[in-house]
Design a protein around this motif. Structure first.
Motif, PDB file in Angstrom:
ATOM      1  N   PRO A  83     -25.210  -8.767  -9.441  1.00 39.40           N
ATOM      2  CA  PRO A  83     -25.939  -7.895  -8.742  1.00 39.40           C
ATOM      3  C   PRO A  83     -27.071  -8.388  -7.919  1.00 39.40           C
ATOM      4  O   PRO A  83     -27.889  -9.306  -8.907  1.00 39.40           O
ATOM      5  N   GLY A  84     -27.261  -8.188  -7.058  1.00 35.76           N
ATOM      6  CA  GLY A  84     -28.331  -8.787  -6.110  1.00 35.76           C
ATOM      7  C   GLY A  84     -27.941  -9.787  -5.177  1.00 35.76           C
ATOM      8  O   GLY A  84     -28.886 -10.409  -4.707  1.00 35.76           O
ATOM      9  N   THR A  85     -26.669 -10.201  -5.426  1.00 31.87           N
ATOM     10  CA  THR A  85     -26.212 -11.295  -4.560  1.00 31.87           C
ATOM     11  C   THR A  85     -25.628 -10.672  -3.135  1.00 31.87           C
ATOM     12  O   THR A  85     -24.958  -9.724  -3.361  1.00 31.87           O
ATOM     13  N   MET A  86     -26.071 -11.399  -2.089  1.00 34.38           N
ATOM     14  CA  MET A  86     -25.639 -10.637  -0.893  1.00 34.38           C
ATOM     15  C   MET A  86     -25.015 -12.178  -0.152  1.00 34.38           C
ATOM     16  O   MET A  86     -25.216 -13.096  -0.136  1.00 34.38           O
ATOM     17  N   TYR A  87     -23.764 -11.816   0.322  1.00 37.03           N
ATOM     18  CA  TYR A  87     -23.062 -12.863   1.269  1.00 37.03           C
ATOM     19  C   TYR A  87     -22.520 -12.076   2.378  1.00 37.03           C
ATOM     20  O   TYR A  87     -22.601 -10.937   2.771  1.00 37.03           O
ATOM     21  N   ALA A  88     -22.733 -13.033   3.659  1.00 40.45           N
ATOM     22  CA  ALA A  88     -22.597 -12.456   4.977  1.00 40.45           C
ATOM     23  C   ALA A  88     -21.514 -13.720   5.537  1.00 40.45           C
ATOM     24  O   ALA A  88     -21.600 -14.582   5.630  1.00 40.45           O
ATOM     25  N   LEU A  89     -20.429 -12.829   5.929  1.00 40.14           N
ATOM     26  CA  LEU A  89     -19.101 -13.803   6.575  1.00 40.14           C
ATOM     27  C   LEU A  89     -19.466 -14.106   7.837  1.00 40.14           C
ATOM     28  O   LEU A  89     -18.715 -13.559   8.988  1.00 40.14           O
ATOM     29  N   ASN A  90     -20.300 -14.894   8.428  1.00 38.64           N
ATOM     30  CA  ASN A  90     -20.925 -14.916   9.872  1.00 38.64           C
ATOM     31  C   ASN A  90     -20.166 -15.796  10.453  1.00 38.64           C
ATOM     32  O   ASN A  90     -20.298 -15.997  11.480  1.00 38.64           O
ATOM     33  N   ASN A  91     -19.169 -16.616   9.776  1.00 39.07           N
ATOM     34  CA  ASN A  91     -18.295 -17.518  10.609  1.00 39.07           C
ATOM     35  C   ASN A  91     -16.685 -16.885  10.213  1.00 39.07           C
ATOM     36  O   ASN A  91     -15.990 -18.180  10.122  1.00 39.07           O
ATOM     37  N   HIS A  92     -16.466 -15.791   9.899  1.00 41.14           N
ATOM     38  CA  HIS A  92     -15.249 -15.366   9.607  1.00 41.14           C
ATOM     39  C   HIS A  92     -14.440 -16.138   8.449  1.00 41.14           C
ATOM     40  O   HIS A  92     -13.283 -16.198   8.547  1.00 41.14           O
ATOM     41  N   ASP A  93     -15.427 -16.437   7.534  1.00 43.05           N
ATOM     42  CA  ASP A  93     -14.908 -17.295   6.522  1.00 43.05           C
ATOM     43  C   ASP A  93     -13.659 -16.732   5.749  1.00 43.05           C
ATOM     44  O   ASP A  93     -13.689 -15.766   5.186  1.00 43.05           O
ATOM     45  N   ARG A  94     -12.655 -17.862   5.720  1.00 40.97           N
ATOM     46  CA  ARG A  94     -11.489 -17.287   4.792  1.00 40.97           C
ATOM     47  C   ARG A  94     -11.925 -17.657   3.451  1.00 40.97           C
ATOM     48  O   ARG A  94     -12.262 -18.543   3.054  1.00 40.97           O
ATOM     49  N   HIS A  95     -11.554 -16.537   2.400  1.00 35.64           N
ATOM     50  CA  HIS A  95     -12.072 -16.852   1.106  1.00 35.64           C
ATOM     51  C   HIS A  95     -11.018 -16.055   0.215  1.00 35.64           C
ATOM     52  O   HIS A  95     -10.351 -15.259   0.515  1.00 35.64           O
ATOM     53  N   ILE A  96     -11.521 -16.081  -0.987  1.00 37.46           N
ATOM     54  CA  ILE A  96     -10.696 -15.447  -2.012  1.00 37.46           C
ATOM     55  C   ILE A  96     -11.818 -14.797  -2.910  1.00 37.46           C
ATOM     56  O   ILE A  96     -12.577 -15.531  -3.390  1.00 37.46           O
ATOM     57  N   LEU A  97     -11.309 -13.548  -3.224  1.00 32.99           N
ATOM     58  CA  LEU A  97     -12.553 -12.598  -3.833  1.00 32.99           C
ATOM     59  C   LEU A  97     -12.044 -12.497  -5.290  1.00 32.99           C
ATOM     60  O   LEU A  97     -10.741 -11.775  -5.354  1.00 32.99           O
ATOM     61  N   ARG A  98     -12.655 -12.693  -6.333  1.00 34.07           N
ATOM     62  CA  ARG A  98     -12.102 -12.345  -7.817  1.00 34.07           C
ATOM     63  C   ARG A  98     -13.183 -11.824  -8.532  1.00 34.07           C
ATOM     64  O   ARG A  98     -14.484 -11.903  -8.331  1.00 34.07           O
ATOM     65  N   ALA A  99     -12.826 -10.587  -9.027  1.00 34.01           N
ATOM     66  CA  ALA A  99     -13.546  -9.562  -9.798  1.00 34.01           C
ATOM     67  C   ALA A  99     -13.292 -10.089 -11.262  1.00 34.01           C
ATOM     68  O   ALA A  99     -12.225  -9.735 -11.876  1.00 34.01           O
ATOM     69  N   LYS A 100     -14.549 -10.316 -12.031  1.00 30.54           N
ATOM     70  CA  LYS A 100     -14.379 -10.470 -13.604  1.00 30.54           C
ATOM     71  C   LYS A 100     -14.209  -9.321 -14.085  1.00 30.54           C
ATOM     72  O   LYS A 100     -13.525  -8.940 -15.094  1.00 30.54           O
ATOM     73  N   THR A 101     -15.222  -8.313 -13.579  1.00 27.89           N
ATOM     74  CA  THR A 101     -15.329  -7.093 -14.049  1.00 27.89           C
ATOM     75  C   THR A 101     -15.226  -6.191 -12.884  1.00 27.89           C
ATOM     76  O   THR A 101     -15.116  -6.643 -11.897  1.00 27.89           O
ATOM     77  N   ASP A 102     -15.061  -5.019 -13.107  1.00 27.95           N
ATOM     78  CA  ASP A 102     -15.265  -4.320 -11.736  1.00 27.95           C
ATOM     79  C   ASP A 102     -16.510  -4.343 -10.681  1.00 27.95           C
ATOM     80  O   ASP A 102     -17.495  -4.605 -11.522  1.00 27.95           O
ATOM     81  N   LEU A 103     -16.146  -4.688  -9.500  1.00 32.98           N
ATOM     82  CA  LEU A 103     -17.451  -5.307  -8.745  1.00 32.98           C
ATOM     83  C   LEU A 103     -17.765  -3.878  -7.801  1.00 32.98           C
ATOM     84  O   LEU A 103     -16.885  -3.447  -7.414  1.00 32.98           O
ATOM     85  N   ARG A 104     -18.993  -3.605  -7.804  1.00 31.69           N
ATOM     86  CA  ARG A 104     -19.521  -2.639  -6.741  1.00 31.69           C
ATOM     87  C   ARG A 104     -20.092  -3.099  -5.653  1.00 31.69           C
ATOM     88  O   ARG A 104     -21.323  -3.695  -5.949  1.00 31.69           O
ATOM     89  N   LEU A 105     -19.583  -3.080  -4.382  1.00 30.48           N
ATOM     90  CA  LEU A 105     -20.224  -3.770  -3.347  1.00 30.48           C
ATOM     91  C   LEU A 105     -20.545  -2.717  -2.227  1.00 30.48           C
ATOM     92  O   LEU A 105     -19.673  -1.862  -1.959  1.00 30.48           O
TER      93      LEU A 105
END
Ligand code: 9YT
Length: 130
Positions: A83-105
């Motif tokens: 909570p409190g983290t922001m990320y912006a995919l300004n370079n169309h960055d390819r990534h893998i998103l892993r959720a340890k707990t339910d994530l609300r974004l």
């Protein structure tokens, strides 16, 4: 002015669960709302891993609940998400998103999504004309 609540869009066309079953996106603002971006309240399910590569969109993501991480595909590095983290995919960055707990974004897309978009085989959304 547009006023809309999460409660009123749940179980409507604006409430989209990806085919993967990894996420549900409640689309508070869409292209038809004329804001130039779309705004989503998204839940990523605990224990899931989602490959994402938004070739056609820019996305900013602000975490308000839960914990997880991003792994960049083309650069080494794990970015913790809490909570409190922001990320912006300004370079169309390819990534893998892993959720340890339910994530609300809270997610913002430019150009705006039109409604029912789901990830394709690369984890992208198509560019829709209407
Ligand atoms: C963080 C992310 O991109 N998750 C996948 C769903 C997407 N944010 C959406 O459509 O809300």
């Amino acid at each position: 002015m547009i006023v809309r609540s999460l409660m009123e869009i749940q179980n409507t066309d604006r409430d989209v669960t990806g085919r993967s079953g990894n996420w549900t996106s409640r689309r508070l603002l869409l292209k038809e709302d004329g804001m130039g971006f779309s705004l989503h309240d998204t839940v990523i399910r605990a224990g899931t891993e989602t490959p994402i590569w938004y070739k056609n969109h820019l996305e900013a993501v602000y975490c308000i609940e839960g914990s997880g991480e991003i792994e960049l595909v083309e650069k080494s590095g794990i970015i913790p998400i809490r909570p409190g983290t922001m990320y912006a995919l300004n370079n169309h960055d390819r990534h893998i998103l892993r959720a340890k707990t339910d994530l609300r974004l809270v997610c913002v897309f430019n150009p705006a999504l039109t409604g029912r978009e789901d990830h394709d085989k690369d984890g992208a959304y198509p560019l829709m004309e209407n």
